[in-house]
Design a protein around this motif. Structure first.
Motif, PDB file in Angstrom:
ATOM      1  N   ARG A 290       1.879  -9.280   1.020  1.00 17.92           N
ATOM      2  CA  ARG A 290       0.941  -8.732   1.993  1.00 17.92           C
ATOM      3  C   ARG A 290       0.852  -7.206   1.859  1.00 17.92           C
ATOM      4  N   TYR A 291       1.991  -6.564   1.696  1.00 17.43           N
ATOM      5  CA  TYR A 291       2.045  -5.107   1.526  1.00 17.43           C
ATOM      6  C   TYR A 291       1.183  -4.667   0.344  1.00 17.43           C
ATOM      7  N   LEU A 292       1.315  -5.356  -0.774  1.00 15.40           N
ATOM      8  CA  LEU A 292       0.543  -4.996  -1.960  1.00 15.40           C
ATOM      9  C   LEU A 292      -0.945  -5.275  -1.751  1.00 15.40           C
ATOM     10  N   ALA A 293      -1.270  -6.452  -1.211  1.00 21.50           N
ATOM     11  CA  ALA A 293      -2.670  -6.798  -1.006  1.00 21.50           C
ATOM     12  C   ALA A 293      -3.340  -5.830  -0.029  1.00 21.50           C
ATOM     13  N   LYS A 294      -2.641  -5.483   1.040  1.00 17.83           N
ATOM     14  CA  LYS A 294      -3.215  -4.571   2.021  1.00 17.83           C
ATOM     15  C   LYS A 294      -3.487  -3.205   1.410  1.00 17.83           C
ATOM     16  N   ASN A 295      -2.567  -2.730   0.581  1.00 20.20           N
ATOM     17  CA  ASN A 295      -2.764  -1.434  -0.043  1.00 20.20           C
ATOM     18  C   ASN A 295      -3.898  -1.446  -1.066  1.00 20.20           C
ATOM     19  N   VAL A 296      -4.074  -2.556  -1.759  1.00 21.49           N
ATOM     20  CA  VAL A 296      -5.196  -2.678  -2.697  1.00 21.49           C
ATOM     21  C   VAL A 296      -6.520  -2.552  -1.956  1.00 21.49           C
ATOM     22  N   VAL A 297      -6.634  -3.241  -0.818  1.00 17.77           N
ATOM     23  CA  VAL A 297      -7.874  -3.176  -0.038  1.00 17.77           C
ATOM     24  C   VAL A 297      -8.021  -1.807   0.630  1.00 17.77           C
ATOM     25  N   ALA A 298      -6.917  -1.285   1.180  1.00 14.42           N
ATOM     26  CA  ALA A 298      -6.978   0.030   1.830  1.00 14.42           C
ATOM     27  C   ALA A 298      -7.361   1.131   0.850  1.00 14.42           C
ATOM     28  N   ALA A 299      -7.015   0.956  -0.421  1.00 19.67           N
ATOM     29  CA  ALA A 299      -7.360   1.943  -1.450  1.00 19.67           C
ATOM     30  C   ALA A 299      -8.807   1.822  -1.902  1.00 19.67           C
ATOM     31  N   GLY A 300      -9.505   0.832  -1.406  1.00 21.18           N
ATOM     32  CA  GLY A 300     -10.902   0.640  -1.792  1.00 21.18           C
ATOM     33  C   GLY A 300     -11.073  -0.023  -3.143  1.00 21.18           C
TER      34      GLY A 300
END
Length: 396
Positions: A290-300
């Protein structure tokens, strides 16, 4: 090609739901080990806890495997279970924190499992079990969660806060919600169906009476304009809901794993979270994904991202890392699969270090979802941080 126009539904259950009572008790026991173990000379790296709870009418049974100091007694485990039940709000004839029978059947962890997990010599800490874990994020909501589950949780959170504050004394602890959203061009635009069933302590209340109590919280939880004159409401559709919690239906730890994660909008590896310490990759690797997926989306880098990790018991490195951006990605998924493990160690020990998981931070996760929460100052919900955004942008 993914569908763009459709209906999608997710449900949530409250802290007083029988299964969630069990999740809470199990996670309180994990916290007990992380809180008390270091006081008696145990490194938090060496503590182990896998606690399962069953609850029914005026009875709680706790079983599982642990490793920790002898000072953590069965009496202490019983005490935290009773305090959890009290905190949730159960003081009913059929389930009362002071009078229910609590049976503790915890015993030592199997040495066969321990030898695979423990670090020794040149061997790094291994995964506590085999399995697959998924993480997911999308830009449908500010917390980068699917909208149906996020708002189902929010409805029950608001109701619970009002109940605990004494604003709604007629509401009981047990409740469920369900939200159906209409998606147009892949985005949620309106609520078509709302379901709320809540325990009420006044037996004379009708479904209409209950709706008058809960409707303001439903409207507060949902974005303005999403509830329309066409929205169909189902409030306590069976009528009376006076007998609730474990008195009305037995509960088990780990039986609400879709409620705990993404409401069915993303895959689930099958393993439950509650009651497990951070060596169990069912929990820690799902948090990491979840941490990785959220950061991928948050990074655009994508509008949606699903990440799968796979492990074998006793083996440190993940067997595979898979990334799917569902056709919304701005970067190559295969490159992401190489970059993410370089930014964050996905070994069990690396995950525990990165996310600071060797702490008593788990009881708070037991209701209203493990994801989409605000990171706490003491390290709780650390997997919700978006501190990889700059590194991910720089990598491309």
């Amino acid at each position: 090609m993914a569908r763009s126009d459709y209906l999608f539904t997710s449900e949530s259950v409250s802290e007083g739901h029988p299964d969630k009572v069990c999740d809470r008790i199990s996670d309180e026991i994990v916290d007990l080990f992380f809180r008390e173990g270091p006081k008696h000379g145990y490194s938090p790296w060496d503590l182990r806890c896998a606690a399962e709870t069953l609850a029914t009418t005026n009875r709680v049974v706790i079983a599982g495997e642990t490793r920790g100091p002898k000072e953590i007694t069965h009496a202490m485990v019983e005490a935290v279970a009773r305090e959890a039940i009290k905190s949730i709000g159960y003081e009913q004839d059929g389930f009362h924190h002071a009078t229910c029978k609590v049976e503790v059947l915890l015993h030592s962890q199997s040495p066969d499992i321990a030898q695979g997990v423990d670090a020794s010599g040149n061997k790094d800490e291994g995964a506590g079990d085999q399995g697959i874990m998924f993480g997911y994020a999308c830009n449908e909501t500010p917390v980068l969660m699917p909208a149906p589950i996020a708002y189902s949780h929010k409805i029950l959170e608001l109701m619970a806060k009002a109940r605990h504050a004494g604003k709604e004394p007629k509401l009981g602890p047990d409740a469920k919600s369900q939200v159906t959203l209409r998606y147009v061009n892949g985005k949620p635009v309106e609520v078509t169906q709302i379901v709320v069933s809540t325990q009420h302590l006044d037996a004379s209340m009708t479904s209409a009476d209950v709706r008058a109590v809960v409707e303001p919280y439903v409207r507060e939880a949902l974005p303005v304009g999403w509830i329309t004159p066409k929205t169909v409401w189902h409030i306590n559709p069976t009528g009376a809901f006076v007998v609730g919690g474990p008195d009305g239906d037995s509960g088990l730890t780990g039986r609400k794993i879709i409620v705990d994660t993404y409401g069915g909008a993303a895959p689930h590896g099958g393993g439950a979270f509650s009651g497990k310490d951070s060596t169990k990759v069912d929990r820690s690797a799902a948090y990491a994904a979840r941490y990785l997926a959220k950061n991928v989306v948050a990074a655009g880098l994508a509008d949606k991202a699903t990440i799968q990790l796979a492990y074998a018991i006793g083996v440190s490195e993940p067997l595979s890392v898979y990334v799917d951006t569902h056709g919304t990605g701005k970067v190559d998924e295969a490159k992401l699969e190489l970059i993410l493990p370089e930014l964050v160690s996905l070994k069990p020990r690396g995950i525990r270090e990165r996310l600071g998981l060797n702490k008593p931070i788990y009881a708070r996760t037991a209701a209203y979802g493990h994801f989409g929460r605000t990171p706490d100052a003491d390290g709780g919900f650390s997997w919700e941080k978006t501190d990889l955004v700059d590194a991910l942008k720089n990598a491309f």
